[in-house]
Design an enzyme around this catalytic site. Structure first.
Site, PDB file in Angstrom:
ATOM      1  N   GLY A   1       0.818  -1.203   0.000  1.00 25.21           N
ATOM      2  CA  GLY A   1       0.000   0.000   0.000  1.00 25.21           C
ATOM      3  C   GLY A   1       0.850   1.249   0.000  1.00 25.21           C
TER       4      GLY A   1
ATOM      5  N   GLN B   1       2.582  10.125   1.725  1.00 29.54           N
ATOM      6  CA  GLN B   1       3.929   9.541   1.727  1.00 29.54           C
ATOM      7  C   GLN B   1       4.801  10.081   0.590  1.00 29.54           C
ATOM      8  OE1 GLN B   1       2.360   5.296   2.178  1.00 29.54           O
ATOM      9  NE2 GLN B   1       4.256   5.236   3.364  1.00 29.54           N
TER      10      GLN B   1
ATOM     11  N   CYS C   1       6.729   0.393   7.261  1.00 28.46           N
ATOM     12  CA  CYS C   1       6.213   1.512   6.482  1.00 28.46           C
ATOM     13  C   CYS C   1       7.320   2.086   5.616  1.00 28.46           C
ATOM     14  CB  CYS C   1       5.692   2.584   7.452  1.00 28.46           C
ATOM     15  SG  CYS C   1       4.960   4.003   6.647  1.00 28.46           S
ATOM     16  N   LEU C   2       6.974   2.404   4.363  1.00 29.91           N
ATOM     17  CA  LEU C   2       7.956   3.005   3.452  1.00 29.91           C
ATOM     18  C   LEU C   2       8.514   4.300   4.025  1.00 29.91           C
ATOM     19  CD1 LEU C   2       5.976   2.619   0.098  1.00 29.91           C
ATOM     20  CD2 LEU C   2       7.944   1.257   0.816  1.00 29.91           C
TER      21      LEU C   2
ATOM     22  N   HIS D   1      -3.917   0.992   7.881  1.00 30.90           N
ATOM     23  CA  HIS D   1      -2.577   1.613   7.884  1.00 30.90           C
ATOM     24  C   HIS D   1      -2.568   2.826   6.942  1.00 30.90           C
ATOM     25  CE1 HIS D   1       2.004   1.224   7.917  1.00 30.90           C
ATOM     26  NE2 HIS D   1       1.795   2.045   6.905  1.00 30.90           N
ATOM     27  N   GLU D   2      -3.148   2.657   5.744  1.00 29.88           N
ATOM     28  CA  GLU D   2      -3.131   3.742   4.749  1.00 29.88           C
ATOM     29  C   GLU D   2      -4.031   4.902   5.160  1.00 29.88           C
ATOM     30  OE1 GLU D   2      -0.796   3.759   2.870  1.00 29.88           O
ATOM     31  OE2 GLU D   2      -0.312   1.627   2.890  1.00 29.88           O
TER      32      GLU D   2
ATOM     33  N   HIS E   1      -2.491   7.260   7.451  1.00 34.38           N
ATOM     34  CA  HIS E   1      -1.632   8.268   6.815  1.00 34.38           C
ATOM     35  C   HIS E   1      -2.425   9.519   6.457  1.00 34.38           C
ATOM     36  CE1 HIS E   1       2.277   6.414   6.430  1.00 34.38           C
ATOM     37  NE2 HIS E   1       1.785   5.314   5.882  1.00 34.38           N
TER      38      HIS E   1
END
Lengths: 170, 168
Positions: free
Chosen positions: B47, B52, B97-98, B139-140, B143
């Site tokens: 994702g 991000q 996480c990225l 999670h997304e 953000h």
């Protein structure tokens, strides 16, 4: 050239040990890496990876260790390679307390490829019927099924849950 | 098309709440393509959310359909203005996480959620999802609300009862 050391400090538990020890390190420009600190029984145990300019950490910490009656052990030049090992399995174990649970469980699982990254145990229950509880995070180097199969050899009375970890990357 | 730059915490843009998307134009579609290309360039990322890449818009992509260990999924999900309308159950899982390289940690999420969102043609979709896909969506959406999984870390000592039990 900075280097890494691993400090182990143990002493009778009392309030504000962490603050006192880390204050001394911070004022001497020692940087903390991974640390693990916990109360164990009546003691407090600290393990800290510290990066520093080749300082004499024993001398640096002598005073605070004296004040708090902490035993200090230093391992120098700890491997600096990336330590981020990913667990892919979570194992919980519990049962009526007896000696040898950890040895038996970890011994059997080791033969099936378990590499332990993190292990904690606790005692619970009542004085006449104590129980023992263990949680493990690790890598199933031969796969989770191999662990599940091997776990069948563990004695009756020890409950074991093996749960794969599928880490979300997002 | 280009791979966009992933921003990393402590960049404070990751802690901001994002704005709803109101203009559905070609520029939006171009951005969605770039966001997906950026997700695919990340190692195994299931994702990605617009913040991000430094864009404070309520846009996220989730796709858990291509995992080595397959999980229940709804395929490729491009979510604009997503909202979770129902939460159920709790489950502990490990996340990375990225935007937070080199760290994974345990987070508790709802096991089952109901989600609604718009596609790039402004049409709304709503469905229920569970487990890993539900976790990725939560999670997304975090953000979009300026939350990182770091805000929800639980101690490694925290354990929940799991359903899958292997007995001797």
């Amino acid at each position: 050239m900075k280097k890494w050391s691993l400090l182990t400090l143990v002493g009778a538990d009392q309030q504000a040990i962490v603050a006192a020890v880390t204050r001394v390190l911070a004022e001497a420009d020692c940087e903390l890496g991974e640390t693990s600190m916990m109360r164990m029984g009546g003691s407090f145990a600290m393990m800290l990876r510290v990066r520093h300019e080749n300082q004499d950490l024993a001398t640096l910490l002598k005073e605070v260790c004296g004040q708090l009656s902490l035993h200090l052990h230093i391992d120098d030049d700890v491997d600096t390679a990336s330590s981020a090992m990913e667990p892919d399995v979570n194992i919980t174990v519990y049962g009526a307390d007896r000696s040898g649970i950890v040895a038996e469980v970890t011994g059997i699982l080791a033969t099936a490829g378990l590499n332990i990254i993190d292990l904690e145990t606790a005692m619970a229950g009542t004085a006449d019927k104590p129980i023992y509880i263990m949680t493990i995070e690790g890598q199933a180097l031969q796969g989770v099924d191999a662990l599940t199969e091997a776990a069948k050899m563990i004695s009756d009375g020890v409950e074991l849950n093996i749960i794969p970890i599928q880490t979300l990357r997002a | 098309m280009a791979v966009l730059e992933i921003i990393h915490y402590p960049d404070q843009r990751l802690k901001q709440e994002s704005e709803p998307v109101t203009v559905f134009d070609q520029a939006l579609k171009d951005f969605l393509s770039e966001l997906e290309e950026t997700r695919l360039s990340g190692p195994g990322a299931v994702g990605i959310a617009a913040p991000q890449v430094g864009v404070a818009k309520r846009i996220a992509i989730v796709d858990v359909s291509k995992l080595k260990k397959p999980v229940d999924n709804h395929g490729y999900l491009l979510m604009i203005n997503p909202e979770i309308t129902h939460w159920e159950g709790m489950e502990k899982g490990r996340e990375g996480c990225l935007s937070v390289p080199d760290f994974t940690g345990n987070v508790i999420r709802a096991e089952k959620i109901k989600i609604r969102f718009q596609n790039s043609e402004q049409q709304w979709t709503e469905f229920e999802t569970t487990g890993y896909e539900a976790r990725a969506i939560q999670h997304e959406i975090d953000h979009l609300d300026g939350m990182l999984f770091l805000d929800r870390l639980v101690s490694r000592r925290t354990d929940l009862f799991e359903r899958k039990v292997y007995k001797k």
